[in-house]
Write a protein that holds these residues in place. Structure first.
Motif, PDB file in Angstrom:
ATOM      1  N   ASP A   1       0.823  -1.215   0.000  1.00  0.00           N
ATOM      2  CA  ASP A   1       0.000   0.000   0.000  1.00  0.00           C
ATOM      3  C   ASP A   1       0.857   1.266   0.000  1.00  0.00           C
ATOM      4  O   ASP A   1       0.559   2.229  -0.700  1.00  0.00           O
ATOM      5  N   ILE A   2       1.957   1.243   0.742  1.00  0.00           N
ATOM      6  CA  ILE A   2       2.866   2.390   0.775  1.00  0.00           C
ATOM      7  C   ILE A   2       3.560   2.550  -0.576  1.00  0.00           C
ATOM      8  O   ILE A   2       3.741   3.659  -1.069  1.00  0.00           O
ATOM      9  N   ARG A   3       3.913   1.435  -1.187  1.00  0.00           N
ATOM     10  CA  ARG A   3       4.562   1.459  -2.503  1.00  0.00           C
ATOM     11  C   ARG A   3       3.663   2.157  -3.525  1.00  0.00           C
ATOM     12  O   ARG A   3       4.119   3.008  -4.286  1.00  0.00           O
ATOM     13  N   GLU A   4       2.380   1.823  -3.539  1.00  0.00           N
ATOM     14  CA  GLU A   4       1.441   2.425  -4.495  1.00  0.00           C
ATOM     15  C   GLU A   4       1.283   3.926  -4.262  1.00  0.00           C
ATOM     16  O   GLU A   4       1.274   4.712  -5.205  1.00  0.00           O
ATOM     17  N   ARG A   5       1.165   4.319  -2.975  1.00  0.00           N
ATOM     18  CA  ARG A   5       1.035   5.741  -2.671  1.00  0.00           C
ATOM     19  C   ARG A   5       2.315   6.502  -3.020  1.00  0.00           C
ATOM     20  O   ARG A   5       2.259   7.636  -3.495  1.00  0.00           O
ATOM     21  N   LEU A   6       3.462   5.880  -2.806  1.00  0.00           N
ATOM     22  CA  LEU A   6       4.744   6.503  -3.122  1.00  0.00           C
ATOM     23  C   LEU A   6       4.883   6.730  -4.627  1.00  0.00           C
ATOM     24  O   LEU A   6       5.339   7.791  -5.059  1.00  0.00           O
ATOM     25  N   ILE A   7       4.475   5.771  -5.423  1.00  0.00           N
ATOM     26  CA  ILE A   7       4.527   5.914  -6.885  1.00  0.00           C
ATOM     27  C   ILE A   7       3.640   7.075  -7.328  1.00  0.00           C
ATOM     28  O   ILE A   7       4.014   7.876  -8.178  1.00  0.00           O
ATOM     29  N   ARG A   8       2.461   7.200  -6.698  1.00  0.00           N
ATOM     30  CA  ARG A   8       1.549   8.291  -7.029  1.00  0.00           C
ATOM     31  C   ARG A   8       2.132   9.650  -6.608  1.00  0.00           C
ATOM     32  O   ARG A   8       2.051  10.633  -7.330  1.00  0.00           O
ATOM     33  N   LEU A   9       2.732   9.695  -5.413  1.00  0.00           N
ATOM     34  CA  LEU A   9       3.306  10.942  -4.894  1.00  0.00           C
ATOM     35  C   LEU A   9       4.536  11.399  -5.682  1.00  0.00           C
ATOM     36  O   LEU A   9       4.769  12.593  -5.838  1.00  0.00           O
ATOM     37  N   ALA A  10       5.340  10.452  -6.137  1.00  0.00           N
ATOM     38  CA  ALA A  10       6.606  10.779  -6.794  1.00  0.00           C
ATOM     39  C   ALA A  10       6.402  11.520  -8.108  1.00  0.00           C
ATOM     40  O   ALA A  10       7.189  12.387  -8.455  1.00  0.00           O
ATOM     41  N   GLY A  11       5.370  11.192  -8.837  1.00  0.00           N
ATOM     42  CA  GLY A  11       5.062  11.901 -10.079  1.00  0.00           C
ATOM     43  C   GLY A  11       6.153  11.774 -11.120  1.00  0.00           C
ATOM     44  O   GLY A  11       6.538  10.676 -11.509  1.00  0.00           O
ATOM     45  N   ARG A  12       6.706  12.913 -11.567  1.00  0.00           N
ATOM     46  CA  ARG A  12       7.712  12.924 -12.634  1.00  0.00           C
ATOM     47  C   ARG A  12       9.062  12.385 -12.185  1.00  0.00           C
ATOM     48  O   ARG A  12       9.913  12.096 -13.009  1.00  0.00           O
ATOM     49  N   ARG A  13       9.280  12.297 -10.880  1.00  0.00           N
ATOM     50  CA  ARG A  13      10.559  11.775 -10.390  1.00  0.00           C
ATOM     51  C   ARG A  13      10.665  10.261 -10.549  1.00  0.00           C
ATOM     52  O   ARG A  13      11.716   9.678 -10.347  1.00  0.00           O
TER      53      ARG A  13
END
Length: 141
Positions: free
Chosen positions: A52-64
């Motif tokens: 769940d944290i992995r999915e949110r992190l991918i969403r938060l990271a955006g262009r990075r």
């Protein structure tokens, strides 16, 4: 070992650091010394992160985030390589901390009786104002 939260910590071997030349202040030294840090962290294949944290992190990271699921953080704020390295690590940790926070569950609400009443009274008032602006017909005179 980088400690993010009580439950999450990242091994140093999961992070790759590459030192590159930075633009900006530093005088002639800027052309000789690679002080900027490019930190790479493989989010998709990291055993340290829950799903769940992995999915949110991918969403938060955006262009990075790259298409391969690698998070890239550039740190070139400081003149010293060590400070840039620490800055990149801190930014990674902060991003993971943000992803670790579960979003609040939205609960549907209904308008109160008083707010419904106020809304209808306002509508009635506006219609009254608009009615008085209309022309008076001959039959009403």
């Amino acid at each position: 070992m980088i400690k993010i939260t009580q439950n999450i910590s990242i091994n140093d071997n999961e992070i790759q650091e590459e030192f590159i030349r930075a633009s900006g202040p530093g005088g002639q030294n800027v052309n000789k010394v690679a002080t900027a840090v490019q930190l790479r962290f493989d989010v998709r294949n990291s055993p340290s992160l829950p799903e769940d944290i992995r999915e949110r992190l991918i969403r938060l990271a955006g262009r990075r985030m790259t298409e391969d699921g690698i998070l890239i953080i550039d740190a070139r704020r400081f003149r010293k390589q060590e400070r840039n390295r620490q800055d990149a690590t801190d930014r990674l940790a902060e991003l993971i901390r943000k992803a670790a926070k579960k979003p609040a569950v939205r609960r549907k609400t209904k308008p109160t009786y008083a707010s419904k009443k106020r809304r209808l009274e306002f509508k009635h008032h506006r219609s009254k104002i608009k009615r008085t602006r209309q022309r008076v017909s001959r039959s009403e005179e």
